[in-house]
Design a protein around this motif. Structure first.
Motif, short mmCIF file in Angstrom:
data_model
loop_
_atom_site.label_atom_id
_atom_site.label_comp_id
_atom_site.label_asym_id
_atom_site.label_seq_id
_atom_site.Cartn_x
_atom_site.Cartn_y
_atom_site.Cartn_z
N LEU A 199 0.86 -1.18 0.00
CA LEU A 199 0.00 0.00 0.00
C LEU A 199 0.89 1.23 0.00
N ILE A 200 0.70 2.09 -0.99
CA ILE A 200 1.58 3.25 -1.16
C ILE A 200 0.83 4.53 -0.85
N SER A 201 1.46 5.36 -0.02
CA SER A 201 0.90 6.65 0.34
C SER A 201 1.03 7.60 -0.85
N SER A 202 -0.11 7.97 -1.44
CA SER A 202 -0.09 8.82 -2.63
C SER A 202 -1.46 9.43 -2.86
N LEU A 221 3.06 -0.89 4.32
CA LEU A 221 2.73 0.51 4.05
C LEU A 221 4.00 1.23 3.63
N VAL A 222 3.93 1.95 2.51
CA VAL A 222 5.11 2.65 1.99
C VAL A 222 4.97 4.15 2.26
N ILE A 223 5.95 4.71 2.97
CA ILE A 223 6.03 6.15 3.21
C ILE A 223 7.19 6.71 2.40
N GLY A 224 6.94 7.78 1.64
CA GLY A 224 7.94 8.28 0.72
C GLY A 224 8.85 9.35 1.27
N ASN A 225 9.80 9.72 0.45
CA ASN A 225 10.77 10.77 0.75
C ASN A 225 10.07 12.10 1.05
N GLU A 226 10.64 12.88 1.96
CA GLU A 226 10.01 14.13 2.41
C GLU A 226 9.78 15.11 1.26
N TYR A 247 -7.81 18.68 4.83
CA TYR A 247 -8.99 19.53 4.90
C TYR A 247 -8.66 21.02 4.93
N GLY A 248 -7.41 21.35 5.24
CA GLY A 248 -7.00 22.75 5.27
C GLY A 248 -6.20 23.12 4.05
N GLY A 249 -5.37 24.14 4.18
CA GLY A 249 -4.63 24.64 3.05
C GLY A 249 -3.27 24.00 2.84
N ALA A 250 -2.84 23.13 3.74
CA ALA A 250 -1.52 22.49 3.61
C ALA A 250 -1.49 21.57 2.39
N GLU A 251 -0.34 21.52 1.71
CA GLU A 251 -0.19 20.67 0.54
C GLU A 251 0.13 19.22 0.91
N SER A 252 0.71 19.03 2.08
CA SER A 252 1.10 17.68 2.48
C SER A 252 1.32 17.62 3.97
N LEU A 253 1.49 16.41 4.48
CA LEU A 253 1.80 16.19 5.88
C LEU A 253 3.26 15.82 6.05
N VAL A 257 4.40 12.30 10.73
CA VAL A 257 2.99 12.45 11.11
C VAL A 257 2.13 11.52 10.27
N ALA A 258 2.38 11.50 8.96
CA ALA A 258 1.61 10.63 8.07
C ALA A 258 1.79 9.16 8.44
N ALA A 259 3.02 8.78 8.73
CA ALA A 259 3.28 7.39 9.12
C ALA A 259 2.51 7.03 10.37
#
Length: 271
Positions: A199-202, A221-226, A247-253, A257-259
């Protein structure tokens, strides 16, 4: 437990241990340094191969470390030294008064996976694709251990897991959770051949929300490069794309935190 005294930063042992502050030195000696009473205690209690402990003779040794040393199954060289020696072996601005030299561990990935499958039937792993920030990697390992993830595979090109900042950020989790450093693409192929899913985070169009994904059975679970996320080579290994809604204006986590969100949701569903 034997006690010795070193007084000079020019001592051959101190010079050798100082080399462990660099990645090259750690790779050549296959050892690394642990700094601070808590981490030294954790290394001793976990059964890690602790070779040497050096403590500040003016502060005396932390009582918890003394107890852990007394209960350690193997002989450990214990050395008292002045603050100047501890500073030579420290990466922090304020040396914490104790360091330990620890041997690296090298478990066999294929044997470990087969044994765990036989014992448990299912596995939940984290695959980390070129994580660069030491704080992120250490936090991910600490969170993975807290969530009872079975193991972590750290892809080639990632920050050194034995980097001092990584070790400190794990808060001892490094000694308790299996971590393998190897080619992530090759590992994914082996994992899939054993019936595992990737499962890839994308944020791909066909990506499903993290709370709708299936984490049962043999799941990685695959977490990618920052900066760039998951590599194209790993994208080709995906069985499913998953994402965390923003849900907000951020482009990414942040990667750590995502992991954390992914592993706790995965364990919530699996349990």
């Amino acid at each position: 437990m034997t006690n010795e005294i070193i007084t000079s930063v020019q001592n051959p042992l101190v010079k050798r241990l100082h080399q462990l502050l660099s990645r090259k030195g750690r790779e050549e000696q296959q050892r690394f340094l642990v700094e601070g009473a808590h981490l030294v205690e954790e290394a001793l209690k976990s059964g890690a191969e602790v070779v040497t402990v050096i403590y500040d003779q003016q502060r005396d040794m932390d009582p918890a470390c003394q107890r852990a040393l007394a209960n350690h199954p193997e002989a450990v060289q214990v050395i008292a030294a002045p603050e100047t020696v501890l500073a030579k072996l420290s990466e922090t601005k304020s040396p914490q008064g104790i360091v330990a030299e620890v041997k690296k561990t090298a478990a066999d990935w294929a044997k470990w996976v087969d044994q765990k499958r036989e014992e448990q039937g299912s596995l939940l792993l984290l695959f980390l694709d070129e994580i660069q920030d030491p704080g992120n990697l250490g936090t991910i390992l600490r969170t993975a251990e807290a969530a009872a993830i079975d193991g972590v595979v750290l892809g080639s090109g990632s920050v050194d897991i034995y980097n001092g900042k990584v070790v400190r950020a794990t808060m001892g989790a490094l000694f308790r959770i299996p971590v393998f450093t190897q080619s992530l693409v090759d590992t994914a192929d082996e994992w899939k051949a054993k019936g595992g899913r990737v499962l890839i985070s994308s944020l791909e169009q066909n990506s499903v929300s993290y709370d709708e994904a299936d984490y049962a059975g043999l799941t990685a679970l695959v977490i990618g490069n920052e900066g760039r996320g998951v590599s194209k080579e790993m994208f080709a290994k995906a069985d499913q794309f998953v994402h965390i809604p923003l849900y907000g204006g951020a482009e990414s986590l942040n990667a750590a935190v995502a992991a954390g969100i992914f592993v706790y949701e995965a364990q919530r569903k699996r349990r």
